[in-house]
Scaffold this motif. Structure first.
Motif, short mmCIF file in Angstrom:
data_model
loop_
_atom_site.label_atom_id
_atom_site.label_comp_id
_atom_site.label_asym_id
_atom_site.label_seq_id
_atom_site.Cartn_x
_atom_site.Cartn_y
_atom_site.Cartn_z
N PRO A 120 1.05 -1.16 0.15
CA PRO A 120 -0.48 0.08 -0.03
C PRO A 120 1.12 1.16 -0.02
N ARG A 121 0.21 2.15 -0.65
CA ARG A 121 1.36 4.30 -0.99
C ARG A 121 0.56 4.75 -0.52
N GLY A 122 0.68 5.53 0.45
CA GLY A 122 -0.02 6.65 0.43
C GLY A 122 -0.30 7.74 -0.86
N ARG A 123 -1.32 8.95 -0.27
CA ARG A 123 -1.19 10.12 -1.21
C ARG A 123 -0.21 10.66 -2.07
N ASP A 124 0.20 10.75 -2.55
CA ASP A 124 1.16 11.97 -2.99
C ASP A 124 -0.09 13.74 -3.16
N ILE A 125 1.19 14.61 -2.78
CA ILE A 125 0.49 15.90 -2.43
C ILE A 125 1.43 16.73 -2.92
N SER A 126 0.73 17.69 -3.38
CA SER A 126 1.65 19.19 -3.83
C SER A 126 1.16 20.18 -4.12
N ILE A 127 2.25 21.59 -3.37
CA ILE A 127 2.52 22.65 -3.33
C ILE A 127 3.31 23.53 -3.65
N ASP A 128 2.95 24.61 -3.64
CA ASP A 128 3.54 26.17 -4.36
C ASP A 128 4.44 26.79 -3.47
N LEU A 129 5.13 27.11 -4.57
CA LEU A 129 6.14 27.47 -3.33
C LEU A 129 6.86 28.88 -4.09
N GLU A 130 7.04 30.11 -3.59
CA GLU A 130 7.52 30.77 -4.68
C GLU A 130 8.84 31.28 -3.53
N HIS A 158 11.83 20.80 5.99
CA HIS A 158 12.68 22.15 5.70
C HIS A 158 12.60 21.69 4.23
N ILE A 159 12.22 22.26 2.71
CA ILE A 159 12.85 22.09 1.59
C ILE A 159 13.78 22.28 1.14
N SER A 160 15.03 21.54 0.28
CA SER A 160 16.08 22.34 -0.32
C SER A 160 15.59 22.36 -1.39
N VAL A 161 15.85 24.06 -2.29
CA VAL A 161 15.86 24.59 -3.38
C VAL A 161 17.28 24.46 -4.59
N PRO A 162 17.73 23.52 -5.01
CA PRO A 162 18.88 23.22 -6.00
C PRO A 162 18.78 24.66 -6.66
N ALA A 163 20.25 25.13 -7.01
CA ALA A 163 20.99 26.27 -7.27
C ALA A 163 20.35 26.01 -9.43
N GLY A 164 20.25 27.18 -9.23
CA GLY A 164 19.80 27.19 -11.43
C GLY A 164 18.26 26.57 -11.22
N TYR A 219 5.38 16.98 -4.41
CA TYR A 219 6.14 17.06 -4.77
C TYR A 219 5.62 18.97 -4.93
N VAL A 220 7.11 19.84 -5.38
CA VAL A 220 6.95 21.53 -4.78
C VAL A 220 7.03 22.10 -6.20
N LYS A 221 6.39 23.11 -6.59
CA LYS A 221 6.16 23.66 -7.94
C LYS A 221 6.91 24.57 -7.61
N VAL A 222 7.70 25.08 -8.31
CA VAL A 222 8.76 25.83 -8.03
C VAL A 222 8.20 27.74 -8.91
N HIS A 223 7.55 28.55 -7.86
CA HIS A 223 8.25 30.39 -8.50
C HIS A 223 8.58 31.00 -8.29
N VAL A 224 9.17 31.48 -9.11
CA VAL A 224 10.43 32.37 -9.23
C VAL A 224 10.25 34.42 -9.87
N LYS A 225 10.06 34.48 -9.03
CA LYS A 225 9.73 36.37 -9.09
C LYS A 225 10.49 36.67 -9.66
N PRO A 226 10.19 37.24 -10.72
CA PRO A 226 11.04 38.30 -11.24
C PRO A 226 12.63 39.02 -10.66
N GLU A 254 9.35 24.95 -12.53
CA GLU A 254 10.07 23.20 -11.99
C GLU A 254 9.50 22.84 -11.02
N MET A 255 9.37 21.76 -11.40
CA MET A 255 9.29 20.72 -10.29
C MET A 255 10.29 19.64 -9.37
N ILE A 256 10.16 20.12 -7.82
CA ILE A 256 10.71 19.48 -7.04
C ILE A 256 10.20 17.71 -6.42
N ARG A 257 11.00 17.03 -6.32
CA ARG A 257 10.07 15.43 -5.82
C ARG A 257 10.77 15.08 -4.98
#
Length: 366
Positions: free
Chosen positions: A127-137, A232-238, A263-270, A243-246
């Protein structure tokens, strides 16, 4: 034809019928003539299954169309393998052997009736738990050089009080009486083809085979509980915008199974100064007309906040590109370049002295 049977006529299809038409025709006739469904013509059912086993197999069908028969070893699929995503794997087909007279024709029931029961096979799965996703700016600079962000997430976690076993700390687990410790329950169910035996996860112990003698007061014996917790979510350089972080195993937990993924969807401010072009950073730099004609050195603030002295050569066009190596976006142990887009800035208004100087330049042919 060498074979006296006309399999196309048996199924009531044209010789140019595709696989889907053949499948639909067989399914309709199988429902009508199957002995376990009240059909009285057992021989007819065997005949239509034989026809389908030939016409549904590309190699056998070519042999039949060419020679009037299909030869042994032509790739008929066995119903007993339980492999290849057969949705009937795990079911008991022994009653069908009586309908076939114990013999001879093999074909894949799952291929024909897969949509009746659904599923992907009878093999036990963890059995496997549910995947979840969030947005990160994040700011533009953090996307370029990487960062660590702390976020508050509400999800199903493994209960820390009982460590996921559902039992009150200090108490024991006992064998589940419903499944006798196997974690699975066999059940019989009826279908259009008769009665089938299937296996499902025991709902009393959630597949663990054990139940607590005394339930954990925090999770009520479930082993998991919904709560909010900082992560704590580590955002890689570049990382680029969108883009999505799994994060494997950081999704929702489940008792007697593995947690899903986050799953973390990254939104980059201009950025006010810099834009991104692949692994390069791009900025615009206005240049005075005199500096464009004579060349100059200017101070440029980099994305890191450091001051960089940049030499601007004599410009030949009103717009030119200047490349500064190694000041762009980090990637694979290296860095891209900083591209400075030079633009000659013309004055909006000339003083009398300036206008006279320009007229002198004009007299020089400039």
């Amino acid at each position: 034809m060498a074979n006296s049977k006309d399999y196309y006529n048996v199924l009531g299809v044209d010789k140019k019928a595709d696989k889907e038409e053949i499948k639909k025709a067989f399914r309709k006739l199988a429902h009508k003539y199957h002995p376990d469904k009240g059909g009285t013509d057992e021989a007819k059912f065997k005949e239509i299954t034989e026809a389908y086993s030939i016409l549904s197999d590309d190699k056998k069908r070519r042999e039949y169309d060419t020679y009037g028969q299909a030869f042994p070893g032509g790739g008929a699929r066995s119903t007993g393998s339980g492999q290849g995503g057969n949705p009937f794997a795990g079911f008991d087909f022994s009653q069908f052997q009586q309908g076939f007279g114990g013999g001879g024709v093999e074909f894949d029931f799952g291929d024909v009736f897969g949509d009746v029961f659904g599923g992907r096979g009878g093999h036990a799965r963890t059995p496997r738990g549910r995947d979840i996703s969030i947005d990160l700016e994040i700011p533009f600079k953090d996307a370029i050089f990487g960062t660590t962000r702390t976020v508050l997430i509400g999800k199903v976690f493994t209960c820390a009080h009982c460590r996921g076993n559902g039992a009150k700390p200090g108490t024991d687990l006992e064998t589940c009486k419903t499944c006798n410790g196997s974690g699975r329950v066999h059940e019989m169910r009826n279908s259009i083809l008769g009665q089938f035996s299937s296996v499902r996860t025991c709902s009393d112990c959630d597949g663990s085979g054990k139940i607590p003698k005394e339930k954990c007061p925090e999770c009520k014996g479930h082993g998991v509980r919904r709560q909010e917790e900082e992560m704590h979510i580590s955002v890689p350089a570049g990382i680029d915008n969108g883009e999505m972080i799994r994060l494997p195993g950081q999704g929702e937990a489940i008792k007697a199974g593995t947690a899903g993924d986050l799953y973390v969807k990254v939104h980059v401010k201009p950025h006010a100064t810099f834009n991104r072009d692949g692994v390069n950073l791009v900025m615009n730099l206005p240049v005075k007309m005199t500096d464009a004609l004579l060349g100059t050195t200017v101070s440029v603030e980099t994305l890191e906040g450091k001051t960089l002295e940049v030499k601007i050569p004599v410009m030949r066009h009103v717009e030119e590109l200047l490349r500064v190596p190694g000041k762009g976006i980090p990637y694979e142990g290296s860095r891209g370049d900083l591209i400075i887009r030079l633009e000659v800035a013309l004055p909006h208004k000339l003083s009398g002295k300036a206008k006279k100087a320009v007229e002198e330049l004009k007299s020089e042919g400039l």
